[in-house]
Design a protein around this motif. Structure first.
Motif, PDB file in Angstrom:
ATOM      1  N   LEU A  88      53.579  41.547 -14.572  1.00  0.00           N
ATOM      2  CA  LEU A  88      53.865  40.280 -15.236  1.00  0.00           C
ATOM      3  C   LEU A  88      52.755  39.297 -14.889  1.00  0.00           C
ATOM      4  CD1 LEU A  88      57.697  40.028 -14.505  1.00  0.00           C
ATOM      5  CD2 LEU A  88      56.580  40.831 -16.605  1.00  0.00           C
ATOM      6  N   LYS A  89      52.611  38.256 -15.700  1.00  0.00           N
ATOM      7  CA  LYS A  89      51.508  37.312 -15.544  1.00  0.00           C
ATOM      8  C   LYS A  89      52.022  35.877 -15.375  1.00  0.00           C
ATOM      9  CE  LYS A  89      47.890  38.673 -15.771  1.00  0.00           C
ATOM     10  NZ  LYS A  89      47.060  39.340 -14.768  1.00  0.00           N
ATOM     11  N   PRO A  90      52.361  35.479 -14.151  1.00  0.00           N
ATOM     12  CA  PRO A  90      52.677  34.062 -13.927  1.00  0.00           C
ATOM     13  C   PRO A  90      51.423  33.214 -14.151  1.00  0.00           C
ATOM     14  CG  PRO A  90      53.323  35.423 -12.044  1.00  0.00           C
ATOM     15  CD  PRO A  90      52.501  36.278 -12.947  1.00  0.00           C
ATOM     16  N   VAL A  91      51.617  32.003 -14.631  1.00  0.00           N
ATOM     17  CA  VAL A  91      50.494  31.103 -14.901  1.00  0.00           C
ATOM     18  C   VAL A  91      50.756  29.748 -14.255  1.00  0.00           C
ATOM     19  CG1 VAL A  91      49.813  32.239 -17.048  1.00  0.00           C
ATOM     20  CG2 VAL A  91      51.460  30.373 -17.123  1.00  0.00           C
ATOM     21  N   LEU A  92      49.668  29.046 -13.987  1.00  0.00           N
ATOM     22  CA  LEU A  92      49.746  27.715 -13.399  1.00  0.00           C
ATOM     23  C   LEU A  92      48.696  26.839 -14.070  1.00  0.00           C
ATOM     24  CD1 LEU A  92      50.732  25.749 -11.128  1.00  0.00           C
ATOM     25  CD2 LEU A  92      48.929  26.717  -9.691  1.00  0.00           C
ATOM     26  N   LEU A  93      49.151  25.743 -14.676  1.00  0.00           N
ATOM     27  CA  LEU A  93      48.231  24.774 -15.255  1.00  0.00           C
ATOM     28  C   LEU A  93      47.964  23.715 -14.190  1.00  0.00           C
ATOM     29  CD1 LEU A  93      46.673  23.899 -17.793  1.00  0.00           C
ATOM     30  CD2 LEU A  93      48.670  22.515 -18.428  1.00  0.00           C
ATOM     31  N   ASN A  94      46.721  23.638 -13.756  1.00  0.00           N
ATOM     32  CA  ASN A  94      46.343  22.702 -12.698  1.00  0.00           C
ATOM     33  C   ASN A  94      46.207  21.288 -13.243  1.00  0.00           C
ATOM     34  OD1 ASN A  94      45.934  24.710 -10.520  1.00  0.00           O
ATOM     35  ND2 ASN A  94      44.384  25.481 -11.921  1.00  0.00           N
ATOM     36  N   ARG A  95      46.147  20.324 -12.340  1.00  0.00           N
ATOM     37  CA  ARG A  95      46.019  18.917 -12.739  1.00  0.00           C
ATOM     38  C   ARG A  95      44.761  18.650 -13.551  1.00  0.00           C
ATOM     39  NH1 ARG A  95      49.193  15.208  -8.898  1.00  0.00           N
ATOM     40  NH2 ARG A  95      50.400  16.724  -7.733  1.00  0.00           N
ATOM     41  N   ASP A  96      43.713  19.421 -13.287  1.00  0.00           N
ATOM     42  CA  ASP A  96      42.456  19.235 -14.034  1.00  0.00           C
ATOM     43  C   ASP A  96      42.445  20.029 -15.348  1.00  0.00           C
ATOM     44  OD1 ASP A  96      42.179  21.825 -13.118  1.00  0.00           O
ATOM     45  OD2 ASP A  96      40.227  21.505 -12.184  1.00  0.00           O
ATOM     46  N   GLN A  97      43.636  20.507 -15.754  1.00  0.00           N
ATOM     47  CA  GLN A  97      43.832  21.236 -17.006  1.00  0.00           C
ATOM     48  C   GLN A  97      43.133  22.595 -17.033  1.00  0.00           C
ATOM     49  OE1 GLN A  97      46.140  20.068 -19.267  1.00  0.00           O
ATOM     50  NE2 GLN A  97      46.435  18.581 -17.650  1.00  0.00           N
ATOM     51  N   THR A  98      42.872  23.169 -15.867  1.00  0.00           N
ATOM     52  CA  THR A  98      42.400  24.546 -15.809  1.00  0.00           C
ATOM     53  C   THR A  98      43.621  25.441 -15.599  1.00  0.00           C
ATOM     54  OG1 THR A  98      41.985  24.383 -13.426  1.00  0.00           O
ATOM     55  CG2 THR A  98      40.121  23.945 -14.919  1.00  0.00           C
ATOM     56  N   LEU A  99      43.484  26.673 -15.985  1.00  0.00           N
ATOM     57  CA  LEU A  99      44.603  27.601 -15.952  1.00  0.00           C
ATOM     58  C   LEU A  99      44.333  28.699 -14.942  1.00  0.00           C
ATOM     59  CD1 LEU A  99      47.285  28.241 -17.501  1.00  0.00           C
ATOM     60  CD2 LEU A  99      45.906  29.743 -18.952  1.00  0.00           C
ATOM     61  N   ASP A 100      45.277  28.924 -14.047  1.00  0.00           N
ATOM     62  CA  ASP A 100      45.215  30.052 -13.118  1.00  0.00           C
ATOM     63  C   ASP A 100      46.232  31.086 -13.577  1.00  0.00           C
ATOM     64  OD1 ASP A 100      43.284  28.882 -11.489  1.00  0.00           O
ATOM     65  OD2 ASP A 100      44.770  27.948 -10.181  1.00  0.00           O
ATOM     66  N   VAL A 101      45.811  32.332 -13.644  1.00  0.00           N
ATOM     67  CA  VAL A 101      46.686  33.427 -14.040  1.00  0.00           C
ATOM     68  C   VAL A 101      46.788  34.386 -12.857  1.00  0.00           C
ATOM     69  CG1 VAL A 101      47.074  35.281 -15.704  1.00  0.00           C
ATOM     70  CG2 VAL A 101      45.923  33.179 -16.431  1.00  0.00           C
ATOM     71  N   PHE A 102      48.012  34.751 -12.524  1.00  0.00           N
ATOM     72  CA  PHE A 102      48.288  35.598 -11.368  1.00  0.00           C
ATOM     73  C   PHE A 102      48.885  36.921 -11.826  1.00  0.00           C
ATOM     74  CE2 PHE A 102      48.583  31.170 -10.187  1.00  0.00           C
ATOM     75  CZ  PHE A 102      47.870  31.102  -9.007  1.00  0.00           C
ATOM     76  N   ASP A 103      48.998  37.856 -10.913  1.00  0.00           N
ATOM     77  CA  ASP A 103      49.697  39.113 -11.173  1.00  0.00           C
ATOM     78  C   ASP A 103      50.960  39.144 -10.324  1.00  0.00           C
ATOM     79  OD1 ASP A 103      47.536  39.798 -12.709  1.00  0.00           O
ATOM     80  OD2 ASP A 103      47.024  41.613 -11.606  1.00  0.00           O
ATOM     81  N   LEU A 104      52.037  39.584 -10.928  1.00  0.00           N
ATOM     82  CA  LEU A 104      53.274  39.870 -10.214  1.00  0.00           C
ATOM     83  C   LEU A 104      53.686  41.266 -10.647  1.00  0.00           C
ATOM     84  CD1 LEU A 104      55.664  39.176  -8.404  1.00  0.00           C
ATOM     85  CD2 LEU A 104      56.747  38.102 -10.400  1.00  0.00           C
ATOM     86  N   ASP A 105      53.616  42.206  -9.732  1.00  0.00           N
ATOM     87  CA  ASP A 105      53.915  43.599 -10.028  1.00  0.00           C
ATOM     88  C   ASP A 105      55.323  43.921  -9.538  1.00  0.00           C
ATOM     89  OD1 ASP A 105      51.221  43.877 -10.866  1.00  0.00           O
ATOM     90  OD2 ASP A 105      50.614  44.232  -8.792  1.00  0.00           O
ATOM     91  N   LEU A 106      56.035  44.691 -10.355  1.00  0.00           N
ATOM     92  CA  LEU A 106      57.391  45.111 -10.003  1.00  0.00           C
ATOM     93  C   LEU A 106      57.513  46.619 -10.161  1.00  0.00           C
ATOM     94  CD1 LEU A 106      59.455  42.447 -12.000  1.00  0.00           C
ATOM     95  CD2 LEU A 106      58.987  42.438  -9.545  1.00  0.00           C
ATOM     96  N   PHE A 107      58.153  47.234  -9.196  1.00  0.00           N
ATOM     97  CA  PHE A 107      58.580  48.625  -9.301  1.00  0.00           C
ATOM     98  C   PHE A 107      60.103  48.577  -9.374  1.00  0.00           C
ATOM     99  CE2 PHE A 107      54.527  48.832  -7.119  1.00  0.00           C
ATOM    100  CZ  PHE A 107      53.898  49.917  -7.701  1.00  0.00           C
ATOM    101  N   ILE A 108      60.660  49.151 -10.434  1.00  0.00           N
ATOM    102  CA  ILE A 108      62.101  49.107 -10.653  1.00  0.00           C
ATOM    103  C   ILE A 108      62.619  50.538 -10.644  1.00  0.00           C
ATOM    104  CG2 ILE A 108      63.943  48.347 -12.215  1.00  0.00           C
ATOM    105  CD1 ILE A 108      62.066  46.059 -11.246  1.00  0.00           C
ATOM    106  N   GLY A 109      63.446  50.844  -9.656  1.00  0.00           N
ATOM    107  CA  GLY A 109      64.066  52.167  -9.575  1.00  0.00           C
ATOM    108  C   GLY A 109      65.566  52.057  -9.760  1.00  0.00           C
ATOM    109  N   LYS A 110      66.279  53.154  -9.630  1.00  0.00           N
ATOM    110  CA  LYS A 110      67.730  53.138  -9.772  1.00  0.00           C
ATOM    111  C   LYS A 110      68.393  52.294  -8.685  1.00  0.00           C
ATOM    112  CE  LYS A 110      69.884  57.012 -12.153  1.00  0.00           C
ATOM    113  NZ  LYS A 110      70.015  56.259 -13.318  1.00  0.00           N
ATOM    114  N   ASP A 111      67.810  52.319  -7.499  1.00  0.00           N
ATOM    115  CA  ASP A 111      68.445  51.617  -6.387  1.00  0.00           C
ATOM    116  C   ASP A 111      67.450  50.778  -5.575  1.00  0.00           C
ATOM    117  OD1 ASP A 111      67.035  53.691  -5.265  1.00  0.00           O
ATOM    118  OD2 ASP A 111      68.686  54.424  -4.014  1.00  0.00           O
ATOM    119  N   PHE A 112      66.311  50.440  -6.188  1.00  0.00           N
ATOM    120  CA  PHE A 112      65.332  49.628  -5.457  1.00  0.00           C
ATOM    121  C   PHE A 112      64.501  48.777  -6.404  1.00  0.00           C
ATOM    122  CE2 PHE A 112      62.822  53.357  -6.577  1.00  0.00           C
ATOM    123  CZ  PHE A 112      61.569  52.839  -6.869  1.00  0.00           C
TER     124      PHE A 112
END
Length: 190
Positions: free
Chosen positions: A51-75
């Protein structure tokens, strides 16, 4: 359900979890090499989601981050790539409900929270465009052109992030994976 929250992709704990849950080495490599597109891939007994969380900074620049998820039956394993306050807040909120959630519900709530952060970013960029329009008409300067181009780059980045995120939900529905309850699918389309 076990939820493992990794805040540093270089943490050796990720290697231990990869061995425990038999996660594919390429998925672990994707966690450690940032700037992936939003995506969903199926592994043996789990889903790997970027997934790609984003943050718009006060100076109107954009930071894009990574959020990785592993989804199993029980984890669930969440791996944060960078320090994004909105992603951390979403993970904290969902963790507060984890005792009564299945892994697929955690996935939905985290993804929904990340997508919900896109609207305020777009609103902020829209306000910047309005401000720049006024500036161009009232007192055009060379630095105004730089701001226009910077804002255009931010909008293009957001377009790419949102299109790839939409593709994640489309792939999920096409896959028909048993790891996500079909009753949740309509919510992913929302």
């Amino acid at each position: 359900m076990a939820w493992h929250d990794i805040r540093d992709p270089g943490d050796p704990e990720l290697d231990r979890l990869a061995a425990q849950y038999q996660l594919h080495p390429l998925h672990i490599e994707d966690c450690r090499h940032r700037n992936q597109n939003a995506k969903l891939e199926e592994g043996p007994g789990y889903l790997f989601v970027v997934l790609k969380p984003v943050l718009l900074n006060r100076d109107q620049t954009l930071d894009v981050f990574d959020l990785d998820l592993f989804i199993g039956k029980d984890f669930v394993i969440s791996v944060e790539g960078g320090d994004c306050p909105s992603a951390r807040e979403i993970l904290t909120q969902v963790r507060g409900q984890e005792a009564r959630l299945r892994p697929d519900q955690v996935f939905y709530r985290v993804m929904d929270g990340i997508v919900d952060t896109y609207a305020p970013v777009l609103d902020g960029l829209n306000e910047e465009i309005d401000r720049l329009e006024d500036e161009v008409l009232e007192s055009p300067q060379p630095r105004t052109l730089q701001k226009v181009l910077s804002t255009k780059r931010c909008l293009n980045t957001m377009r790419r992030v949102m299109a790839n995120t939409r593709d994640v939900t489309a792939h999920l529905q096409r896959s028909g994976t048993e790891l996500v309850d079909p009753q949740l699918w309509p919510f992913f389309r929302d």
